[in-house]
Design a protein around this motif. Structure first.
Motif, PDB file in Angstrom:
ATOM      1  N   ILE A   1       0.864  -1.177   0.000  1.00 54.31           N
ATOM      2  CA  ILE A   1       0.000   0.000   0.000  1.00 54.31           C
ATOM      3  C   ILE A   1       0.905   1.233   0.000  1.00 54.31           C
ATOM      4  N   LEU A   2       0.654   2.133  -0.922  1.00 47.43           N
ATOM      5  CA  LEU A   2       1.426   3.370  -1.021  1.00 47.43           C
ATOM      6  C   LEU A   2       0.487   4.555  -0.843  1.00 47.43           C
ATOM      7  N   THR A   3       0.854   5.469   0.037  1.00 50.70           N
ATOM      8  CA  THR A   3       0.037   6.672   0.259  1.00 50.70           C
ATOM      9  C   THR A   3       0.761   7.902  -0.274  1.00 50.70           C
ATOM     10  N   ALA A   4      -0.021   8.867  -0.729  1.00 49.65           N
ATOM     11  CA  ALA A   4       0.504  10.172  -1.138  1.00 49.65           C
ATOM     12  C   ALA A   4      -0.341  11.217  -0.441  1.00 49.65           C
ATOM     13  N   ALA A   5       0.258  11.957   0.477  1.00 48.50           N
ATOM     14  CA  ALA A   5      -0.533  12.905   1.276  1.00 48.50           C
ATOM     15  C   ALA A   5       0.374  13.925   1.942  1.00 48.50           C
ATOM     16  N   ASP A   6      -0.184  15.116   2.194  1.00 47.95           N
ATOM     17  CA  ASP A   6       0.532  16.097   3.006  1.00 47.95           C
ATOM     18  C   ASP A   6       0.638  15.592   4.444  1.00 47.95           C
ATOM     19  N   LYS A   7      -0.426  14.968   4.905  1.00 51.40           N
ATOM     20  CA  LYS A   7      -0.418  14.309   6.211  1.00 51.40           C
ATOM     21  C   LYS A   7      -1.319  13.089   6.119  1.00 51.40           C
ATOM     22  N   ILE A   8      -0.945  12.036   6.834  1.00 51.81           N
ATOM     23  CA  ILE A   8      -1.625  10.747   6.694  1.00 51.81           C
ATOM     24  C   ILE A   8      -3.081  10.819   7.127  1.00 51.81           C
ATOM     25  N   SER A   9      -3.425  11.754   7.995  1.00 47.65           N
ATOM     26  CA  SER A   9      -4.803  11.863   8.488  1.00 47.65           C
ATOM     27  C   SER A   9      -5.774  12.368   7.422  1.00 47.65           C
ATOM     28  N   ASP A  10      -5.266  12.693   6.231  1.00 49.00           N
ATOM     29  CA  ASP A  10      -6.144  13.108   5.129  1.00 49.00           C
ATOM     30  C   ASP A  10      -6.794  11.916   4.427  1.00 49.00           C
ATOM     31  N   ILE A  11      -6.468  10.693   4.876  1.00 52.50           N
ATOM     32  CA  ILE A  11      -7.043   9.474   4.284  1.00 52.50           C
ATOM     33  C   ILE A  11      -7.965   8.827   5.303  1.00 52.50           C
ATOM     34  N   TYR A  12      -9.207   8.464   4.886  1.00 51.98           N
ATOM     35  CA  TYR A  12     -10.219   8.068   5.876  1.00 51.98           C
ATOM     36  C   TYR A  12     -11.101   6.936   5.366  1.00 51.98           C
ATOM     37  N   PRO A  13     -10.889   5.689   5.804  1.00 52.98           N
ATOM     38  CA  PRO A  13      -9.664   4.916   6.027  1.00 52.98           C
ATOM     39  C   PRO A  13      -9.484   3.951   4.847  1.00 52.98           C
ATOM     40  N   VAL A  14      -8.618   2.924   4.937  1.00 51.11           N
ATOM     41  CA  VAL A  14      -8.476   1.863   3.928  1.00 51.11           C
ATOM     42  C   VAL A  14      -8.747   0.529   4.605  1.00 51.11           C
ATOM     43  N   ASN A  15      -9.607  -0.299   3.980  1.00 49.13           N
ATOM     44  CA  ASN A  15      -9.946  -1.614   4.528  1.00 49.13           C
ATOM     45  C   ASN A  15      -9.538  -2.719   3.552  1.00 49.13           C
ATOM     46  N   PHE A  16      -9.159  -3.857   4.077  1.00 47.41           N
ATOM     47  CA  PHE A  16      -8.940  -5.042   3.249  1.00 47.41           C
ATOM     48  C   PHE A  16      -9.178  -6.290   4.099  1.00 47.41           C
ATOM     49  N   GLY A  17      -9.619  -7.340   3.438  1.00 51.60           N
ATOM     50  CA  GLY A  17      -9.908  -8.577   4.168  1.00 51.60           C
ATOM     51  C   GLY A  17     -10.629  -9.576   3.296  1.00 51.60           C
ATOM     52  N   PHE A  18     -11.472 -10.398   3.917  1.00 53.53           N
ATOM     53  CA  PHE A  18     -12.136 -11.492   3.215  1.00 53.53           C
ATOM     54  C   PHE A  18     -13.637 -11.474   3.514  1.00 53.53           C
ATOM     55  N   VAL A  19     -14.418 -11.608   2.443  1.00 50.89           N
ATOM     56  CA  VAL A  19     -15.861 -11.799   2.569  1.00 50.89           C
ATOM     57  C   VAL A  19     -16.236 -13.072   1.823  1.00 50.89           C
ATOM     58  N   THR A  20     -17.494 -13.488   1.948  1.00 52.90           N
ATOM     59  CA  THR A  20     -17.887 -14.785   1.391  1.00 52.90           C
ATOM     60  C   THR A  20     -18.186 -14.756  -0.104  1.00 52.90           C
ATOM     61  N   ASP A  21     -18.520 -13.581  -0.665  1.00 52.59           N
ATOM     62  CA  ASP A  21     -18.861 -13.524  -2.090  1.00 52.59           C
ATOM     63  C   ASP A  21     -17.826 -12.709  -2.859  1.00 52.59           C
ATOM     64  N   ASN A  22     -17.882 -12.782  -4.177  1.00 60.11           N
ATOM     65  CA  ASN A  22     -16.926 -12.059  -5.014  1.00 60.11           C
ATOM     66  C   ASN A  22     -17.605 -10.941  -5.817  1.00 60.11           C
ATOM     67  N   SER A  23     -18.673 -10.415  -5.286  1.00 61.75           N
ATOM     68  CA  SER A  23     -19.428  -9.365  -5.963  1.00 61.75           C
ATOM     69  C   SER A  23     -18.900  -7.987  -5.568  1.00 61.75           C
ATOM     70  N   VAL A  24     -18.981  -7.046  -6.512  1.00 62.58           N
ATOM     71  CA  VAL A  24     -18.608  -5.660  -6.215  1.00 62.58           C
ATOM     72  C   VAL A  24     -19.796  -4.720  -6.445  1.00 62.58           C
ATOM     73  N   ARG A  25     -20.993  -5.243  -6.208  1.00 59.94           N
ATOM     74  CA  ARG A  25     -22.184  -4.412  -6.383  1.00 59.94           C
ATOM     75  C   ARG A  25     -22.182  -3.228  -5.424  1.00 59.94           C
ATOM     76  N   ASP A  26     -21.673  -3.462  -4.207  1.00 57.49           N
ATOM     77  CA  ASP A  26     -21.730  -2.418  -3.180  1.00 57.49           C
ATOM     78  C   ASP A  26     -20.337  -2.115  -2.629  1.00 57.49           C
ATOM     79  N   TYR A  27     -20.206  -0.924  -2.106  1.00 60.79           N
ATOM     80  CA  TYR A  27     -18.982  -0.520  -1.416  1.00 60.79           C
ATOM     81  C   TYR A  27     -18.949  -1.168  -0.031  1.00 60.79           C
ATOM     82  N   ILE A  28     -17.825  -1.796   0.298  1.00 62.16           N
ATOM     83  CA  ILE A  28     -17.691  -2.461   1.599  1.00 62.16           C
ATOM     84  C   ILE A  28     -16.862  -1.563   2.513  1.00 62.16           C
TER      85      ILE A  28
END
Length: 276
Positions: A146-173
């Motif tokens: 993961i690479l961030t580009a920011a004046d300060k890290i608190s300008d990013i809100y937030p980043v998530n990653f992990g595992f769910v049971t389906d492979n659909s991208v219909r909705d934002y998780i």
């Protein structure tokens, strides 16, 4: 009479001369004795000072500079030996979209001046999953940057990653399944959660040190367990899945960016283990 007087005078002068010489010799001997005694006293003082200085130096060098205990937990991550999936976007031109991942937002390939290679720019309110269904074995590893580009890290809100049971991208998780949440807006806050087994862990990890530089993510899934490392620091080794839980890796971009900040990902490698 004059002869006697002259003889007496000569004797008196001789006595005075001898006395003066004796006194001079005695004075010289006395001065030498004083000088020698002073020299010995000076040498004794020098020895004592040197001994004290040596003792002080020994104590100073032998004592620890700080009473703080430094704990080294090592890095015990072992990647799998069989590649199931890999993608670094090297074959794609800047500005193109990648077919390796699907999303409910945009999937633009970018380059940066401070890091080599190509990167997938994460759009806000967008979730990304692999276009090709991966059938994960019981025991496997996941790595990416993961690479961030920011004046300060608190300008990013937030980043998530992990595992769910389906492979659909219909909705934002924004959160779901067994996942890691990088709360950049709090500077040093990371949570590792699992909705499958109702487990919620919070960890302090300094995210500010990864402002404008990449952070390597390593994960191990072994049956019902999930192990998470951020840049070689282990943050979790816990039960996160049920025996029958299906697994599909996802990454979600931030809910919002501020001041032109951006988060990017690349260098995906998923590996399994050969059966013995």
């Amino acid at each position: 009479m004059k002869s006697k007087t002259l003889l007496f005078s000569l004797l008196t002068l001789l006595g005075l001369t001898v006395g003066f010489e004796a006194e001079a010799q005695f004075g010289s001997l006395f001065q030498k004795a004083k000088d020698k005694a002073a020299q010995k006293a000076s040498e004794a003082i020098d020895k004592k000072t040197a001994s004290t200085s040596s003792s002080s130096s020994s104590t100073s060098s032998g004592a620890p500079k700080s009473s703080k205990i430094i704990i080294n937990s090592g890095f015990d991550f072992v990647p799998g030996d069989t590649v199931l999936f890999s993608e670094d976007f090297a074959s794609l031109p800047v500005g193109a979209s990648t077919k390796a991942l699907k999303t409910n937002g945009s999937a633009t390939i970018v380059s940066v001046n401070t890091e080599s290679g190509k990167w997938l720019s994460l759009a806000d309110h967008a979730t990304y999953k692999f276009s090709k269904q991966i059938f994960y074995p019981k025991h496997f590893t996941v790595e990416f940057d993961i690479l961030t580009a920011a004046d300060k890290i608190s300008d990013i809100y937030p980043v998530n990653f992990g595992f769910v049971t389906d492979n659909s991208v219909r909705d934002y998780i924004s959160s779901g399944g067994a996942y890691v949440q990088l709360k950049y807006y709090n500077n040093d806050d990371v949570s590792i959660n699992s909705e499958f087994v109702s487990k919620y862990l919070n960890s302090n990890f300094d995210l500010t040190t990864f402002t404008n530089r990449k952070m390597h993510v390593s994960m191990v899934v072994d049956g019902d367990r999930l192990v998470v490392y951020l840049d070689q620091t282990k943050l979790a080794d816990t039960m996160a899945f049920l025996p029958t839980t299906a697994k599909n890796l996802y990454i979600s971009g931030p809910m919002q960016y501020q001041n032109g900040a951006k988060a990017m990902v690349s260098n995906f490698v998923i590996k399994g283990f050969k059966k013995v």
